[in-house]
Motif scaffolding. Structure first.
Motif, PDB file in Angstrom:
ATOM      1  N   GLY A 158     -14.909  36.904  12.064  1.00 20.67           N
ATOM      2  CA  GLY A 158     -14.009  36.116  11.224  1.00 20.67           C
ATOM      3  C   GLY A 158     -14.549  34.724  10.969  1.00 20.67           C
ATOM      4  O   GLY A 158     -14.499  34.213   9.847  1.00 20.67           O
ATOM      5  N   THR A 159     -15.087  34.110  12.008  1.00 20.46           N
ATOM      6  CA  THR A 159     -15.668  32.775  11.848  1.00 20.46           C
ATOM      7  C   THR A 159     -16.859  32.816  10.906  1.00 20.46           C
ATOM      8  O   THR A 159     -16.972  31.983   9.998  1.00 20.46           O
ATOM      9  CB  THR A 159     -16.094  32.217  13.214  1.00 20.46           C
ATOM     10  OG1 THR A 159     -14.947  32.170  14.071  1.00 20.46           O
ATOM     11  CG2 THR A 159     -16.683  30.836  13.087  1.00 20.46           C
ATOM     12  N   LEU A 160     -17.733  33.770  11.097  1.00 22.51           N
ATOM     13  CA  LEU A 160     -18.919  33.887  10.248  1.00 22.51           C
ATOM     14  C   LEU A 160     -18.528  34.179   8.798  1.00 22.51           C
ATOM     15  O   LEU A 160     -19.052  33.563   7.867  1.00 22.51           O
ATOM     16  CB  LEU A 160     -19.845  34.981  10.780  1.00 22.51           C
ATOM     17  CG  LEU A 160     -21.149  35.183  10.005  1.00 22.51           C
ATOM     18  CD1 LEU A 160     -21.996  33.913  10.075  1.00 22.51           C
ATOM     19  CD2 LEU A 160     -21.916  36.363  10.557  1.00 22.51           C
ATOM     20  N   ALA A 161     -17.612  35.118   8.593  1.00 23.10           N
ATOM     21  CA  ALA A 161     -17.171  35.445   7.239  1.00 23.10           C
ATOM     22  C   ALA A 161     -16.526  34.238   6.564  1.00 23.10           C
ATOM     23  O   ALA A 161     -16.755  33.982   5.379  1.00 23.10           O
ATOM     24  CB  ALA A 161     -16.196  36.618   7.271  1.00 23.10           C
ATOM     25  N   GLY A 162     -15.719  33.492   7.307  1.00 19.83           N
ATOM     26  CA  GLY A 162     -15.086  32.297   6.753  1.00 19.83           C
ATOM     27  C   GLY A 162     -16.103  31.246   6.350  1.00 19.83           C
ATOM     28  O   GLY A 162     -16.000  30.642   5.283  1.00 19.83           O
ATOM     29  N   ALA A 166      -9.051  33.307   3.806  1.00 15.85           N
ATOM     30  CA  ALA A 166      -8.830  34.686   3.388  1.00 15.85           C
ATOM     31  C   ALA A 166      -9.894  35.621   3.944  1.00 15.85           C
ATOM     32  O   ALA A 166      -9.597  36.725   4.403  1.00 15.85           O
ATOM     33  CB  ALA A 166      -8.786  34.782   1.865  1.00 15.85           C
ATOM     34  N   ALA A 167     -11.142  35.179   3.923  1.00 16.12           N
ATOM     35  CA  ALA A 167     -12.239  36.017   4.453  1.00 16.12           C
ATOM     36  C   ALA A 167     -12.087  36.214   5.968  1.00 16.12           C
ATOM     37  O   ALA A 167     -12.267  37.322   6.471  1.00 16.12           O
ATOM     38  CB  ALA A 167     -13.578  35.384   4.139  1.00 16.12           C
ATOM     39  N   ALA A 168     -11.750  35.145   6.665  1.00 18.09           N
ATOM     40  CA  ALA A 168     -11.586  35.250   8.119  1.00 18.09           C
ATOM     41  C   ALA A 168     -10.433  36.187   8.475  1.00 18.09           C
ATOM     42  O   ALA A 168     -10.547  37.030   9.365  1.00 18.09           O
ATOM     43  CB  ALA A 168     -11.362  33.869   8.729  1.00 18.09           C
ATOM     44  N   LEU A 169      -9.327  36.060   7.752  1.00 19.91           N
ATOM     45  CA  LEU A 169      -8.192  36.946   8.006  1.00 19.91           C
ATOM     46  C   LEU A 169      -8.508  38.378   7.605  1.00 19.91           C
ATOM     47  O   LEU A 169      -8.049  39.333   8.249  1.00 19.91           O
ATOM     48  CB  LEU A 169      -6.956  36.456   7.254  1.00 19.91           C
ATOM     49  CG  LEU A 169      -6.357  35.151   7.779  1.00 19.91           C
ATOM     50  CD1 LEU A 169      -5.217  34.680   6.861  1.00 19.91           C
ATOM     51  CD2 LEU A 169      -5.871  35.297   9.196  1.00 19.91           C
TER      52      LEU A 169
END
Length: 156
Positions: free
Chosen positions: A42-46, A150-153
């Motif tokens: 989630g952190t990386l995607a965010g 949104a990406a992290a979620l």
């Protein structure tokens, strides 16, 4: 309650217990791996999504610039709403001169309340085509934050 007891209760999945089965240990490691994957993924995607959106808006700010134009038609007067008078934008026909000296016409968003022949500012892209005003740095930061969240979620 002593500190040892509190720590043992938090790590109950890994402590020694005569009733603990092999499946319990496997489950504990799977749960740990899933939570670590959610947190790190989630952190990386965010971070990636936020950076991509911010970069996109930065490219828009570099590739667009405003030029003076002449309004070729009247725009409606100021709209009056329950909250009071409000200045809105409408699409109207304008004429502008490109950097190479050629004259262009098209429809662009302009503020209401202008008469034919008024000077307005319109935004064009690197090809000289009418476009919308780019987002400010503050707006881009907010949009990048929304995309990152949104990406992290989504990963979670």
């Amino acid at each position: 309650m002593r500190r040892d007891t509190c720590t043992k209760q938090r790590l109950w999945r890994w402590r020694s217990n005569p009733l603990r089965r092999r499946d319990d240990t496997v489950e504990a490691w799977i749960v740990l791996a899933v939570w670590a994957g959610i947190a790190l993924g989630g952190t990386l995607a965010g971070l990636v999504a936020g950076h991509a959106v911010a970069e996109s808006f930065a490219q828009q700010r570099v590739g667009r610039h405003s030029v003076p134009a002449v309004l070729l038609e009247n725009t409606p007067a100021v709209f009056v709403t329950e909250a009071g008078p409000s200045r809105q934008q409408v699409r109207a026909k304008v004429r502008w001169t490109a950097a190479d000296g050629s004259t262009h016409t098209g429809k662009a968003k302009v503020d209401t309340g202008h008469k034919t022949g008024s000077k307005v500012r319109v935004w064009i892209d690197s090809q000289g085509q009418l476009t919308s005003e780019p987002a400010t740095a503050a707006q881009a930061t907010v949009f990048a934050g929304y995309a990152a969240t949104a990406a992290a979620l989504g990963v979670g």
